[in-house]
Every structure is written in C-alpha cells, then in structure tokens.
Design an enzyme around this catalytic site. Sequence first.
Site, PDB file in Angstrom:
ATOM      1  N   GLU A  47       6.089 -36.370  25.554  1.00  0.00           N
ATOM      2  CA  GLU A  47       4.671 -36.116  25.271  1.00  0.00           C
ATOM      3  C   GLU A  47       4.457 -34.706  24.736  1.00  0.00           C
ATOM      4  OE1 GLU A  47       2.705 -38.426  25.078  1.00  0.00           O
ATOM      5  OE2 GLU A  47       3.540 -39.979  26.372  1.00  0.00           O
ATOM      6  N   GLY A  48       3.483 -34.585  23.847  1.00  0.00           N
ATOM      7  CA  GLY A  48       3.240 -33.314  23.163  1.00  0.00           C
ATOM      8  C   GLY A  48       2.310 -32.379  23.927  1.00  0.00           C
ATOM      9  N   ARG A 260      -2.204 -34.445  10.354  1.00  0.00           N
ATOM     10  CA  ARG A 260      -1.021 -34.711  11.190  1.00  0.00           C
ATOM     11  C   ARG A 260      -0.059 -35.591  10.419  1.00  0.00           C
ATOM     12  NH1 ARG A 260       2.804 -35.241  14.467  1.00  0.00           N
ATOM     13  NH2 ARG A 260       2.557 -35.750  16.667  1.00  0.00           N
ATOM     14  N   PHE A 361      -4.098 -33.482  19.143  1.00  0.00           N
ATOM     15  CA  PHE A 361      -4.245 -32.152  18.527  1.00  0.00           C
ATOM     16  C   PHE A 361      -5.651 -32.044  17.926  1.00  0.00           C
ATOM     17  CE2 PHE A 361      -1.735 -28.527  16.767  1.00  0.00           C
ATOM     18  CZ  PHE A 361      -2.676 -27.999  15.895  1.00  0.00           C
TER      19      PHE A 361
HETATM   20  O1  GFB Z   1      -0.028 -31.813  20.285  1.00  0.00           O
HETATM   21  P1  GFB Z   1       0.422 -33.205  20.195  1.00  0.00           P
HETATM   22  O2  GFB Z   1       0.561 -33.893  21.447  1.00  0.00           O
HETATM   23  O3  GFB Z   1      -0.565 -34.012  19.251  1.00  0.00           O
HETATM   24  O4  GFB Z   1       1.808 -33.188  19.444  1.00  0.00           O
HETATM   25  P2  GFB Z   1      -0.594 -35.569  18.815  1.00  0.00           P
HETATM   26  C1  GFB Z   1       1.965 -32.740  18.166  1.00  0.00           C
HETATM   27  C2  GFB Z   1       2.739 -31.414  18.089  1.00  0.00           C
HETATM   28  O5  GFB Z   1       3.135 -31.254  16.724  1.00  0.00           O
HETATM   29  C3  GFB Z   1       1.875 -30.192  18.421  1.00  0.00           C
HETATM   30  C4  GFB Z   1       2.832 -29.950  16.258  1.00  0.00           C
HETATM   31  O6  GFB Z   1       1.886 -29.804  19.739  1.00  0.00           O
HETATM   32  C5  GFB Z   1       2.475 -29.127  17.497  1.00  0.00           C
HETATM   33  O7  GFB Z   1       3.664 -28.606  18.034  1.00  0.00           O
HETATM   34  N1  GFB Z   1       1.653 -30.009  15.369  1.00  0.00           N
HETATM   35  C6  GFB Z   1       0.932 -31.086  15.004  1.00  0.00           C
HETATM   36  C7  GFB Z   1       1.139 -28.943  14.742  1.00  0.00           C
HETATM   37  N2  GFB Z   1      -0.048 -30.747  14.146  1.00  0.00           N
HETATM   38  C8  GFB Z   1       0.057 -29.411  13.965  1.00  0.00           C
HETATM   39  C9  GFB Z   1      -0.682 -28.455  13.193  1.00  0.00           C
HETATM   40  O8  GFB Z   1      -1.655 -28.765  12.505  1.00  0.00           O
HETATM   41  N3  GFB Z   1      -0.280 -27.170  13.292  1.00  0.00           N
HETATM   42  C10 GFB Z   1       0.777 -26.770  14.052  1.00  0.00           C
HETATM   43  N4  GFB Z   1       1.087 -25.484  14.086  1.00  0.00           N
HETATM   44  N5  GFB Z   1       1.505 -27.638  14.780  1.00  0.00           N
HETATM   45  C11 GFB Z   1       1.339 -37.206  19.664  1.00  0.00           C
HETATM   46  C12 GFB Z   1       2.399 -36.764  20.644  1.00  0.00           C
HETATM   47  O9  GFB Z   1       0.887 -36.068  18.987  1.00  0.00           O
HETATM   48  O10 GFB Z   1       1.891 -38.024  18.672  1.00  0.00           O
HETATM   49  C13 GFB Z   1       3.181 -37.926  21.178  1.00  0.00           C
HETATM   50  O11 GFB Z   1       1.807 -36.140  21.764  1.00  0.00           O
HETATM   51  C14 GFB Z   1       3.728 -38.766  20.032  1.00  0.00           C
HETATM   52  O12 GFB Z   1       4.253 -37.438  21.928  1.00  0.00           O
HETATM   53  C15 GFB Z   1       2.581 -39.174  19.121  1.00  0.00           C
HETATM   54  O13 GFB Z   1       4.703 -38.008  19.333  1.00  0.00           O
HETATM   55  C16 GFB Z   1       3.080 -39.970  17.908  1.00  0.00           C
HETATM   56  O14 GFB Z   1      -1.457 -36.392  19.680  1.00  0.00           O
HETATM   57  O15 GFB Z   1      -0.962 -35.480  17.375  1.00  0.00           O
END
Ligand code: GFB
Length: 400
Positions: A47-48, A260, A361
């Site tokens: 998880e992110g 994303r 995010f």
């Molecule tokens: O935060 P997060 O849970 O969002 O995971 P989702 C995405 C990670 O990717 C972030 C990077 O914590 C960042 O490390 N990231 C994504 C970004 N967008 C950006 C951006 O605009 N800028 C920067 N600097 N970094 C879910 C995940 O992601 O997506 C799940 O939690 C799974 O594990 C799913 O992978 C498909 O909700 O977008």
Amino acid sequence: IFKSFLFLTFLAFGKQESLEICEVENQSCHKEVSYEKYIFYDVNPPEGFNLRRDVYMRFAIMMAEAQESGRRLSWRLVLPPWYNLYHWKSSTTKNVPLPWGSFFDVKSMQSFSPIVELYDLFNKAKHNPVIIDRIYVLQNFADAFENGEFVEKWEVSSGCNYDGFWGYNNITAKEVVCINFQGKISKLWELIGLHPQDKYILFAHGEIALHDAYGTKTYWDCRRSMKFNDQLVQRAEEFISKYLECSTKMCNTYISVHWRRQDFARYRKKDVPSIKSTAQQIKKAVNHFNSYIHKVYIATDAAISSLRDLETELTHLGFSVYYYVPSKADIEKFRDGGVAIIDQIICSYAAYFIGTHESTFSFRIQEEREILGHDSSSTFNRFCPDSGPCERPSKWTIVY
Ligand code: GFB
C-alpha cells in the site's frame, strides 16, 4: 520556588492509576495517567503513502474517541515509521525507517490524538528491546456478505504470520494471533480487552479495519491536525512564488492536475486518458473555468518522456507548463515522501484542480483544498478515459 502549587490526587481509574493535577491559581485540573500502554499498527506492505495516511486517521480517531469518553486513558498510538514503500524508488533513500516528523507536524497531530513516534518509545524504554505482548494479524473473512448481509464480526483463525518491525531488530513479540475481522476500527477494543494485562499490542494489516467516522466533523478535525512539516510547506511556497507568481494559499494564477501513471495506468487502463486526451481535457476545463489562466502545474509519477510529451501537447494548446523536479539535494533532504507532499501542496493552492479517478494521492489533495477553503466545484474534478463512462467524483466536503 514554584509559581503555582500543585495538588496531586490519586484516583481509582478502572484497574489503572491516574493522577489528577490541579493548578491552584486558575483552579483548572487535568488527569495524567501514570501507566502507559501502547498500540502499534502496520499496513499491508504494497500500500502507498496516501492510503497509509488514511489508515492512520482510522487509528487516531479510535484513540481520540476513547480518550474523549474518559476511558482507556492509558493507551498511546505508536506511529509506524515509513519504511521501504513500494513507490519510493530513489535509491539513496531506501531502507531507512523515517519518523512521521519528516513529513508532518507531529505536535499538531498530538493535539488531536495521543500518539508517539517509535523513537520516543525507544527512548522511554531506555533502548532496551521492546517486547510486544501480542500481535493480532487481521485478515479478511472469505465472504464479507454472508447471507447477503455485512455484519461486523471477528473470530480467531489461522495461517498468518508477521515479519515487519520496520527494519528494527530491537522489537520482538511473544505471540502472534490470526484474526478474521470485518467492521469498524473501534471493534478492535474487544480484542484488546481479551488480555487486560497486555501493555504492547500490534495490529498488522490495520487497513482491514474500517473508519468509525468517515467524513464527519471528527474525521475533519483529525485531518486538519495532519499539518505538513514546515520545511515542505516552505519549499512548495518558494516554488509557487517563483514560477507560478502567487504568494497566497488561494492562487488564481494557475491550475493544477494530478496525472497518476505507472502502476495505475497499467492496471486501471479504463480510468486514465491518453496523453493527447489529457491535454484536451485540461484545455476544456480551463476554457470552462477561466480562459485567462495559461499556467498549468503537473504533479505526476509519469516517466519523464511521457511528461515531456504532455508538455509538448499543452504548449501547442497555448499553455505554460510547470512541474517540480527535485534536485539531488532536495531528494536527500525531503525524501520521496516529502517530494510527493510538495507536489500535493502546490496542487492544493491552485485555482482549479483535476485529479485521477480513485487515486488516494488525488483524494488527499482534494481534502487539503477543502481545508484551505476552495470552492468545491474547483476541486472535485477528474480526468476521464478517452472513451466510455466517466462518473463524477464524490464530493467529500469539509465539516466544522
Ligand atoms: O500515494 P499512493 O498510495 O496513491 O501511491 P494512489 C502512489 C505513490 O506514487 C505516491 C508516487 O505515494 C508517490 O510516491 N506518486 C504518485 C507521486 N503520484 C505522484 C505525483 O504526482 N508526484 C509525486 N512526487 N509522486 C495506489 C497505491 O496509489 O495505487 C496502491 O496506494 C496501488 O498501492 C494502486 O499501487 C494501484 O492511490 O494513487
């Protein structure tokens, strides 16, 4: 010589002792508990960052509500360090457990809920090993809707293990218990109550327990207490002032998008647009919102080549495109988590925001914009796929 006298009164409080401290001068009293107990939690490794922030809120609200009811005053929540996150790929920053203070204002969070950083606990334990009395590994029931109904329940089960502890080898556990669990997080108190002598408890897969209070005033009180670390805010504001020509938190000089890609684009193809369509959707939104705006800020995890392609498309449509590319020194200082937060802050100050469907995010940016006071019509917008249905995002507006 003391400015005020303190009267100490020991009160019987359940099975624990609590201390009532009264200042004579202003007659105010508060209770202090002399015997602290600790709840740790952990989250499913893939998880992110932003889902983890939501899981924190579930636990923080559970703790705050227990305190408010005047019960379970001795319990503290231990913040799980940020460690080895799947999306954090900068090689220099791997394998270092980071405290929450790297990203957030922990003092502000403590004003909402009784939390401690893990290193504080190590200090209190005088660096002796911390021995967890019981680890409860939460698992989903095979069928959440038995007989067509979702019922809150838990049962002891089997077939689980836990190999976490965030890279520390001075934490161990006496016992691991597997629990099939479904329901709200406050139901975890039932498990805690099974062994009243336990002082250290860890819940693994904390994300399985659901919010007690999603979208309520308490939810937003908790969310508002999650202020970012000052240095991150400063860095974001420097960028906004220098490139986006704005020096307030409510800018009318640029729009922002969270685009994303990576695993999201691979696994959710039907929710994300092509590069050309992304540019066209931005153009359409700006025309509709305020056609005088020509600056677009892009927050993204896309490969630099895709980002450049999007920039080219947008430039052809008459926009100036901005994105934050951290220097090596910035990455060292802020880490991937801080860089992501800087992107989120810049998106949150913009006149208008477009997010990615169902990305946590993007959700966190929307919340930040609600806290800042942007009109919700400028916030709850999403990119649509090139073709096919495109549901509007749910509006989770702030409650005071
Ligand atoms: O935060 P997060 O849970 O969002 O995971 P989702 C995405 C990670 O990717 C972030 C990077 O914590 C960042 O490390 N990231 C994504 C970004 N967008 C950006 C951006 O605009 N800028 C920067 N600097 N970094 C879910 C995940 O992601 O997506 C799940 O939690 C799974 O594990 C799913 O992978 C498909 O909700 O977008």
